[in-house]
Design a protein around this motif. Sequence first.
Motif, PDB file in Angstrom:
ATOM      1  N   ARG A   1       0.620  -1.440   0.096  1.00 13.26           N
ATOM      2  CA  ARG A   1       0.084   0.055  -0.234  1.00 13.26           C
ATOM      3  C   ARG A   1       0.823   1.357   0.024  1.00 13.26           C
ATOM      4  O   ARG A   1       0.450   2.195  -0.690  1.00 13.26           O
ATOM      5  CB  ARG A   1      -1.040   0.003   1.028  1.00 13.26           C
ATOM      6  N   PRO A   2       1.828   1.451   0.850  1.00 21.30           N
ATOM      7  CA  PRO A   2       2.620   2.788   0.840  1.00 21.30           C
ATOM      8  C   PRO A   2       3.251   2.994  -0.678  1.00 21.30           C
ATOM      9  O   PRO A   2       3.503   4.002  -1.109  1.00 21.30           O
ATOM     10  CB  PRO A   2       3.753   2.444   1.795  1.00 21.30           C
ATOM     11  N   LEU A   3       3.610   2.005  -1.332  1.00 23.31           N
ATOM     12  CA  LEU A   3       4.103   2.219  -2.624  1.00 23.31           C
ATOM     13  C   LEU A   3       3.359   2.449  -3.682  1.00 23.31           C
ATOM     14  O   LEU A   3       3.468   3.007  -5.003  1.00 23.31           O
ATOM     15  CB  LEU A   3       4.952   0.804  -3.055  1.00 23.31           C
ATOM     16  N   GLN A   4       1.989   2.359  -3.457  1.00 17.78           N
ATOM     17  CA  GLN A   4       0.998   2.497  -4.578  1.00 17.78           C
ATOM     18  C   GLN A   4       1.085   3.816  -5.224  1.00 17.78           C
ATOM     19  O   GLN A   4       1.372   4.904  -4.323  1.00 17.78           O
ATOM     20  CB  GLN A   4      -0.488   2.387  -4.078  1.00 17.78           C
TER      21      GLN A   4
ATOM     22  N   ALA B   1       2.586   6.877  -6.694  1.00 21.11           N
ATOM     23  CA  ALA B   1       4.007   7.598  -7.269  1.00 21.11           C
ATOM     24  C   ALA B   1       5.180   6.575  -6.796  1.00 21.11           C
ATOM     25  O   ALA B   1       6.052   6.578  -7.680  1.00 21.11           O
ATOM     26  CB  ALA B   1       3.958   8.990  -6.301  1.00 21.11           C
ATOM     27  N   GLY B   2       5.171   5.954  -5.581  1.00 25.81           N
ATOM     28  CA  GLY B   2       6.171   5.105  -5.154  1.00 25.81           C
ATOM     29  C   GLY B   2       6.674   3.852  -6.198  1.00 25.81           C
ATOM     30  O   GLY B   2       7.733   3.907  -6.697  1.00 25.81           O
TER      31      GLY B   2
END
Lengths: 202, 191
Positions: B164-167, B169-170
Amino acid sequence: MPDRTARQDFLKGLSSENPIFRQMLGMCPTLAVTNAVINGIAMGLATSFVLIFSSLVISSIKRLIPNQVRIASYIVIIASFVTIADRVLAGFFPAISKALGPFVPLIVVNCIILGRAEAFASKNKVGRSVIDAVGMSLGFFLALLLLSSIRELLGSGTLLGHPVLGEWFEPWVIMLLPPGAFITLGLLMAISIQLEKRQKGG
Amino acid sequence: MELFSLFFGAILINNFVLHYFLGICPFLGVSKKIDSAVSMGLAVTFVMTITAVVSWVVNHWILLPYGLDYLQIVAFILVIASLVQLVEMFIRKTSPPLYQAMGIYLPLITTNCAIMGLALLISLKNYDFAEAVVFGVGSGLGFTLAIVLMAAIREQLELADVPRPLQGAGIALLVAGIMALAFLGFSGVLK
Protein backbone atom coordinates in the motif's frame (compact mmCIF):
# COMPACT_ATOMS: atom_id res chain seq x y z
CA MET A 1 -5.96 34.29 15.38
CA PRO A 2 -3.22 35.71 13.15
CA ASP A 3 -0.44 33.79 14.88
CA ARG A 4 -2.11 30.51 14.26
CA THR A 5 -2.56 31.05 10.51
CA ALA A 6 1.00 32.29 10.12
CA ARG A 7 2.25 29.10 11.74
CA GLN A 8 0.03 26.98 9.56
CA ASP A 9 1.11 28.83 6.41
CA PHE A 10 4.69 28.11 7.35
CA LEU A 11 4.37 24.51 8.53
CA LYS A 12 2.26 23.15 5.72
CA GLY A 13 5.20 23.52 3.33
CA LEU A 14 7.25 21.26 5.57
CA SER A 15 4.80 18.43 6.05
CA SER A 16 1.23 18.22 4.83
CA GLU A 17 1.85 20.08 1.57
CA ASN A 18 5.53 19.30 1.12
CA PRO A 19 6.23 20.15 -2.52
CA ILE A 20 8.17 16.98 -3.25
CA PHE A 21 6.69 14.21 -1.13
CA ARG A 22 3.07 15.40 -1.20
CA GLN A 23 2.45 17.54 -4.25
CA MET A 24 5.15 15.99 -6.45
CA LEU A 25 6.08 19.36 -7.91
CA GLY A 26 9.53 20.24 -9.13
CA MET A 27 10.61 16.65 -9.63
CA CYS A 28 13.09 17.27 -12.43
CA PRO A 29 15.71 19.28 -10.49
CA THR A 30 15.07 17.09 -7.45
CA LEU A 31 16.15 13.98 -9.27
CA ALA A 32 18.80 15.53 -11.45
CA VAL A 33 21.04 17.50 -9.12
CA THR A 34 20.96 15.39 -5.96
CA ASN A 35 24.02 13.26 -6.73
CA ALA A 36 26.09 15.34 -4.29
CA VAL A 37 25.08 17.25 -1.15
CA ILE A 38 26.68 20.48 -2.29
CA ASN A 39 24.63 20.49 -5.51
CA GLY A 40 21.46 19.79 -3.54
CA ILE A 41 22.19 22.72 -1.23
CA ALA A 42 22.98 25.09 -4.11
CA MET A 43 19.84 24.08 -5.97
CA GLY A 44 17.74 24.40 -2.81
CA LEU A 45 19.08 27.89 -2.09
CA ALA A 46 18.68 29.11 -5.68
CA THR A 47 15.10 27.84 -5.84
CA SER A 48 14.29 29.35 -2.42
CA PHE A 49 15.62 32.73 -3.53
CA VAL A 50 13.50 32.72 -6.67
CA LEU A 51 10.40 31.41 -4.88
CA ILE A 52 10.53 33.90 -2.01
CA PHE A 53 11.25 36.97 -4.10
CA SER A 54 8.80 36.16 -6.89
CA SER A 55 6.07 35.50 -4.27
CA LEU A 56 6.90 38.85 -2.68
CA VAL A 57 6.73 40.75 -5.97
CA ILE A 58 3.69 38.94 -7.34
CA SER A 59 1.63 39.41 -4.19
CA SER A 60 2.54 43.10 -3.97
CA ILE A 61 1.58 43.93 -7.54
CA LYS A 62 -1.26 41.46 -7.96
CA ARG A 63 -3.85 44.25 -8.34
CA LEU A 64 -1.94 45.82 -11.23
CA ILE A 65 -1.90 42.67 -13.35
CA PRO A 66 -4.94 42.10 -15.58
CA ASN A 67 -6.37 38.65 -15.06
CA GLN A 68 -6.01 37.52 -18.69
CA VAL A 69 -2.25 38.01 -18.86
CA ARG A 70 -1.40 36.96 -15.30
CA ILE A 71 0.39 33.71 -16.16
CA ALA A 72 2.61 35.44 -18.72
CA SER A 73 3.37 38.23 -16.23
CA TYR A 74 4.24 35.73 -13.49
CA ILE A 75 6.57 33.92 -15.86
CA VAL A 76 8.41 37.13 -16.75
CA ILE A 77 8.80 38.03 -13.05
CA ILE A 78 10.03 34.53 -12.22
CA ALA A 79 12.38 34.53 -15.22
CA SER A 80 13.95 37.79 -14.05
CA PHE A 81 14.78 36.36 -10.63
CA VAL A 82 16.06 33.14 -12.21
CA THR A 83 18.39 35.22 -14.39
CA ILE A 84 19.74 36.94 -11.27
CA ALA A 85 20.30 33.60 -9.52
CA ASP A 86 21.94 32.13 -12.62
CA ARG A 87 24.31 35.08 -13.11
CA VAL A 88 25.28 35.18 -9.41
CA LEU A 89 26.03 31.45 -9.35
CA ALA A 90 27.99 31.65 -12.59
CA GLY A 91 29.97 34.64 -11.33
CA PHE A 92 30.81 33.58 -7.79
CA PHE A 93 30.58 29.78 -7.84
CA PRO A 94 31.55 28.72 -11.37
CA ALA A 95 32.22 25.09 -10.35
CA ILE A 96 28.76 24.60 -8.86
CA SER A 97 27.14 26.45 -11.73
CA LYS A 98 28.85 24.06 -14.12
CA ALA A 99 27.77 20.99 -12.15
CA LEU A 100 24.14 22.11 -12.11
CA GLY A 101 24.28 22.79 -15.85
CA PRO A 102 20.96 23.76 -17.42
CA PHE A 103 19.10 23.17 -14.17
CA VAL A 104 19.57 26.68 -12.79
CA PRO A 105 17.89 28.33 -15.79
CA LEU A 106 15.31 25.57 -15.62
CA ILE A 107 14.08 26.85 -12.24
CA VAL A 108 11.92 29.08 -14.41
CA VAL A 109 9.73 26.12 -15.37
CA ASN A 110 9.79 24.61 -11.88
CA CYS A 111 6.12 24.01 -11.18
CA ILE A 112 6.51 24.81 -7.46
CA ILE A 113 7.13 28.48 -8.19
CA LEU A 114 4.36 29.06 -10.70
CA GLY A 115 2.11 26.84 -8.59
CA ARG A 116 2.62 28.94 -5.43
CA ALA A 117 2.24 32.16 -7.45
CA GLU A 118 -1.08 31.03 -8.85
CA ALA A 119 -2.43 29.19 -5.81
CA PHE A 120 -1.26 31.46 -3.00
CA ALA A 121 0.63 34.68 -3.77
CA SER A 122 -1.99 35.96 -6.22
CA LYS A 123 -4.74 35.63 -3.61
CA ASN A 124 -3.12 36.57 -0.30
CA LYS A 125 -1.44 39.51 1.41
CA VAL A 126 2.29 40.08 1.04
CA GLY A 127 3.18 38.90 4.56
CA ARG A 128 1.32 35.60 4.31
CA SER A 129 2.67 34.98 0.80
CA VAL A 130 6.24 35.40 1.98
CA ILE A 131 5.69 33.09 4.96
CA ASP A 132 4.13 30.53 2.64
CA ALA A 133 7.06 30.83 0.23
CA VAL A 134 9.60 30.44 3.05
CA GLY A 135 7.81 27.31 4.30
CA MET A 136 7.63 25.79 0.84
CA SER A 137 11.28 26.63 0.15
CA LEU A 138 12.36 25.03 3.40
CA GLY A 139 10.30 21.92 2.61
CA PHE A 140 11.92 21.72 -0.83
CA PHE A 141 15.38 22.41 0.58
CA LEU A 142 15.12 19.72 3.28
CA ALA A 143 13.84 17.16 0.77
CA LEU A 144 16.79 17.90 -1.54
CA LEU A 145 19.19 17.70 1.40
CA LEU A 146 17.83 14.32 2.50
CA LEU A 147 17.89 12.85 -1.00
CA SER A 148 21.36 14.16 -1.84
CA SER A 149 22.80 12.99 1.52
CA ILE A 150 21.56 9.45 0.95
CA ARG A 151 22.82 9.39 -2.61
CA GLU A 152 26.23 10.86 -1.85
CA LEU A 153 26.76 8.67 1.21
CA LEU A 154 25.92 5.43 -0.58
CA GLY A 155 27.24 6.48 -3.98
CA SER A 156 30.68 7.71 -3.02
CA GLY A 157 30.93 7.11 0.73
CA THR A 158 31.33 10.83 1.42
CA LEU A 159 29.30 13.76 2.73
CA LEU A 160 30.04 17.21 1.31
CA GLY A 161 33.19 15.69 -0.14
CA HIS A 162 34.54 14.43 3.23
CA PRO A 163 35.00 10.68 3.48
CA VAL A 164 32.57 9.37 6.09
CA LEU A 165 32.47 5.66 5.55
CA GLY A 166 35.79 3.87 5.96
CA GLU A 167 38.05 2.15 3.50
CA TRP A 168 36.02 -1.04 3.65
CA PHE A 169 33.09 0.60 1.93
CA GLU A 170 32.63 -0.21 -1.73
CA PRO A 171 30.71 2.79 -3.23
CA TRP A 172 27.41 1.96 -4.92
CA VAL A 173 28.08 3.82 -8.13
CA ILE A 174 24.50 3.20 -9.24
CA MET A 175 23.29 5.69 -6.62
CA LEU A 176 25.06 8.51 -8.48
CA LEU A 177 23.49 7.46 -11.79
CA PRO A 178 19.89 8.18 -12.82
CA PRO A 179 18.42 4.84 -11.61
CA GLY A 180 19.63 5.57 -8.08
CA ALA A 181 17.75 8.87 -8.07
CA PHE A 182 14.46 7.31 -9.13
CA ILE A 183 14.69 4.37 -6.74
CA THR A 184 15.75 6.43 -3.70
CA LEU A 185 12.95 8.94 -4.21
CA GLY A 186 10.39 6.17 -4.73
CA LEU A 187 11.39 4.48 -1.46
CA LEU A 188 11.46 7.80 0.45
CA MET A 189 7.99 8.55 -0.82
CA ALA A 190 6.71 5.18 0.39
CA ILE A 191 8.32 5.77 3.81
CA SER A 192 6.73 9.22 4.12
CA ILE A 193 3.28 7.84 3.26
CA GLN A 194 3.73 5.03 5.79
CA LEU A 195 4.85 7.48 8.50
CA GLU A 196 1.86 9.71 7.91
CA LYS A 197 -0.49 6.77 8.15
CA ARG A 198 1.03 5.74 11.45
CA GLN A 199 0.72 9.29 12.81
CA LYS A 200 -2.96 9.31 12.03
CA GLY A 201 -3.22 6.14 14.11
CA GLY A 202 -4.19 4.00 11.12
CA MET B 1 27.24 9.76 -39.68
CA GLU B 2 27.65 12.15 -36.77
CA LEU B 3 24.05 13.32 -37.14
CA PHE B 4 23.00 9.67 -37.16
CA SER B 5 24.72 8.93 -33.87
CA LEU B 6 23.42 12.19 -32.40
CA PHE B 7 19.89 11.11 -33.35
CA PHE B 8 20.07 7.65 -31.83
CA GLY B 9 22.05 8.95 -28.89
CA ALA B 10 19.22 11.35 -28.12
CA ILE B 11 16.65 8.54 -28.28
CA LEU B 12 18.41 5.78 -26.39
CA ILE B 13 21.43 7.01 -24.44
CA ASN B 14 20.89 10.65 -23.52
CA ASN B 15 17.18 10.00 -23.15
CA PHE B 16 15.52 13.17 -21.93
CA VAL B 17 13.52 11.48 -19.21
CA LEU B 18 15.84 8.75 -18.05
CA HIS B 19 19.19 10.50 -18.46
CA TYR B 20 18.60 14.25 -18.17
CA PHE B 21 15.53 14.02 -15.87
CA LEU B 22 13.63 16.50 -17.99
CA GLY B 23 9.88 16.19 -18.41
CA ILE B 24 9.35 14.10 -15.29
CA CYS B 25 5.99 15.72 -14.52
CA PRO B 26 4.19 14.51 -17.69
CA PHE B 27 6.21 11.29 -17.54
CA LEU B 28 4.64 10.46 -14.17
CA GLY B 29 1.36 12.32 -14.67
CA VAL B 30 0.21 11.27 -18.14
CA SER B 31 1.49 7.69 -18.17
CA LYS B 32 -1.52 5.79 -16.86
CA LYS B 33 -2.99 4.91 -20.29
CA ILE B 34 -1.10 4.00 -23.47
CA ASP B 35 -3.37 6.12 -25.71
CA SER B 36 -2.84 9.32 -23.80
CA ALA B 37 0.87 8.59 -23.46
CA VAL B 38 1.17 8.26 -27.24
CA SER B 39 -0.68 11.56 -27.79
CA MET B 40 1.43 13.33 -25.21
CA GLY B 41 4.61 11.93 -26.75
CA LEU B 42 3.62 13.06 -30.23
CA ALA B 43 2.64 16.52 -29.01
CA VAL B 44 5.98 16.88 -27.23
CA THR B 45 7.95 15.64 -30.26
CA PHE B 46 6.11 18.11 -32.46
CA VAL B 47 6.69 21.09 -30.17
CA MET B 48 10.31 20.05 -29.53
CA THR B 49 11.09 20.01 -33.26
CA ILE B 50 9.67 23.50 -33.74
CA THR B 51 11.32 24.76 -30.54
CA ALA B 52 14.70 23.47 -31.71
CA VAL B 53 14.38 25.47 -34.93
CA VAL B 54 12.97 28.66 -33.44
CA SER B 55 15.18 28.82 -30.34
CA TRP B 56 18.27 28.23 -32.48
CA VAL B 57 17.26 31.08 -34.79
CA VAL B 58 16.45 33.41 -31.89
CA ASN B 59 19.71 32.57 -30.16
CA HIS B 60 22.01 32.88 -33.18
CA TRP B 61 20.34 35.68 -35.12
CA ILE B 62 19.07 37.92 -32.31
CA LEU B 63 20.58 37.23 -28.89
CA LEU B 64 24.22 36.47 -29.75
CA PRO B 65 24.85 39.15 -32.44
CA TYR B 66 23.58 41.88 -30.12
CA GLY B 67 25.28 40.54 -26.99
CA LEU B 68 21.97 39.86 -25.29
CA ASP B 69 22.70 36.33 -24.12
CA TYR B 70 21.92 37.25 -20.51
CA LEU B 71 18.30 37.58 -21.67
CA GLN B 72 18.32 33.97 -22.81
CA ILE B 73 16.08 32.60 -20.07
CA VAL B 74 13.40 35.26 -20.49
CA ALA B 75 13.59 35.07 -24.29
CA PHE B 76 13.35 31.28 -24.45
CA ILE B 77 10.41 31.00 -22.07
CA LEU B 78 8.47 33.67 -23.97
CA VAL B 79 9.28 32.06 -27.32
CA ILE B 80 8.12 28.68 -26.05
CA ALA B 81 4.92 30.01 -24.49
CA SER B 82 3.88 31.91 -27.60
CA LEU B 83 4.97 29.06 -29.86
CA VAL B 84 2.77 26.57 -28.02
CA GLN B 85 -0.14 28.99 -28.26
CA LEU B 86 0.40 29.43 -32.03
CA VAL B 87 0.72 25.71 -32.63
CA GLU B 88 -2.49 25.14 -30.71
CA MET B 89 -4.41 27.71 -32.76
CA PHE B 90 -2.95 26.42 -36.01
CA ILE B 91 -3.85 22.80 -35.31
CA ARG B 92 -7.35 23.70 -34.16
CA LYS B 93 -8.01 25.48 -37.48
CA THR B 94 -6.33 23.04 -39.83
CA SER B 95 -6.78 19.59 -38.37
CA PRO B 96 -9.61 19.01 -35.89
CA PRO B 97 -8.86 15.28 -35.48
CA LEU B 98 -5.24 16.03 -34.59
CA TYR B 99 -6.47 18.71 -32.20
CA GLN B 100 -8.78 16.16 -30.59
CA ALA B 101 -5.86 13.80 -30.12
CA MET B 102 -3.33 16.17 -28.59
CA GLY B 103 -5.23 19.39 -27.89
CA ILE B 104 -5.47 19.21 -24.12
CA TYR B 105 -1.81 18.27 -23.81
CA LEU B 106 -0.52 21.31 -25.66
CA PRO B 107 -1.02 23.96 -22.93
CA LEU B 108 0.61 21.61 -20.43
CA ILE B 109 3.70 21.53 -22.59
CA THR B 110 4.54 25.17 -21.88
CA THR B 111 5.65 24.32 -18.36
CA ASN B 112 7.22 21.06 -19.43
CA CYS B 113 10.86 21.50 -18.58
CA ALA B 114 11.85 19.18 -21.42
CA ILE B 115 11.07 21.91 -23.95
CA MET B 116 12.95 24.63 -22.09
CA GLY B 117 15.72 22.13 -21.38
CA LEU B 118 16.02 21.36 -25.07
CA ALA B 119 16.43 25.04 -25.95
CA LEU B 120 19.05 25.49 -23.21
CA LEU B 121 20.96 22.31 -24.06
CA ILE B 122 21.15 23.27 -27.75
CA SER B 123 22.65 26.60 -26.79
CA LEU B 124 24.92 25.05 -24.12
CA LYS B 125 26.35 22.45 -26.50
CA ASN B 126 26.82 24.94 -29.37
CA TYR B 127 25.01 22.77 -31.89
CA ASP B 128 24.84 24.07 -35.46
CA PHE B 129 21.46 24.28 -37.15
CA ALA B 130 21.31 20.73 -38.55
CA GLU B 131 22.48 19.23 -35.27
CA ALA B 132 19.90 21.25 -33.35
CA VAL B 133 17.04 19.97 -35.49
CA VAL B 134 18.22 16.35 -35.36
CA PHE B 135 18.71 16.62 -31.59
CA GLY B 136 15.20 18.08 -31.22
CA VAL B 137 13.49 15.31 -33.19
CA GLY B 138 15.55 12.59 -31.50
CA SER B 139 14.86 13.92 -28.02
CA GLY B 140 11.14 14.10 -28.75
CA LEU B 141 11.11 10.51 -29.96
CA GLY B 142 13.14 9.46 -26.92
CA PHE B 143 10.57 11.10 -24.65
CA THR B 144 7.77 9.31 -26.55
CA LEU B 145 9.53 5.97 -26.22
CA ALA B 146 10.01 6.41 -22.47
CA ILE B 147 6.47 7.58 -21.71
CA VAL B 148 4.82 4.87 -23.86
CA LEU B 149 6.93 2.10 -22.27
CA MET B 150 6.06 3.51 -18.85
CA ALA B 151 2.34 3.56 -19.67
CA ALA B 152 2.50 -0.01 -20.93
CA ILE B 153 4.08 -1.15 -17.69
CA ARG B 154 1.67 0.84 -15.54
CA GLU B 155 -1.36 -0.63 -17.32
CA GLN B 156 -0.09 -4.07 -16.27
CA LEU B 157 0.65 -2.80 -12.75
CA GLU B 158 -3.06 -2.07 -12.30
CA LEU B 159 -3.55 -5.80 -11.94
CA ALA B 160 -0.62 -6.34 -9.60
CA ASP B 161 -0.76 -6.44 -5.83
CA VAL B 162 1.44 -3.47 -4.87
CA PRO B 163 2.19 -2.86 -1.16
CA ARG B 164 0.00 0.00 0.00
CA PRO B 165 2.62 2.70 0.78
CA LEU B 166 4.18 2.16 -2.65
CA GLN B 167 0.95 2.56 -4.59
CA GLY B 168 0.83 5.46 -7.03
CA ALA B 169 3.94 7.60 -7.12
CA GLY B 170 6.23 5.21 -5.24
CA ILE B 171 5.92 2.26 -7.58
CA ALA B 172 6.01 4.56 -10.64
CA LEU B 173 9.38 5.93 -9.49
CA LEU B 174 10.74 2.44 -8.82
CA VAL B 175 9.64 1.33 -12.29
CA ALA B 176 11.29 4.42 -13.77
CA GLY B 177 14.48 3.53 -11.87
CA ILE B 178 14.54 0.03 -13.30
CA MET B 179 13.85 1.40 -16.78
CA ALA B 180 16.72 3.85 -16.40
CA LEU B 181 18.90 0.92 -15.36
CA ALA B 182 17.90 -0.96 -18.51
CA PHE B 183 18.60 2.08 -20.68
CA LEU B 184 22.09 2.33 -19.17
CA GLY B 185 22.79 -0.80 -21.15
CA PHE B 186 22.67 1.23 -24.35
CA SER B 187 25.46 3.53 -23.24
CA GLY B 188 28.15 1.40 -24.84
CA VAL B 189 26.42 1.11 -28.21
CA LEU B 190 27.57 4.43 -29.64
CA LYS B 191 30.85 6.04 -28.87
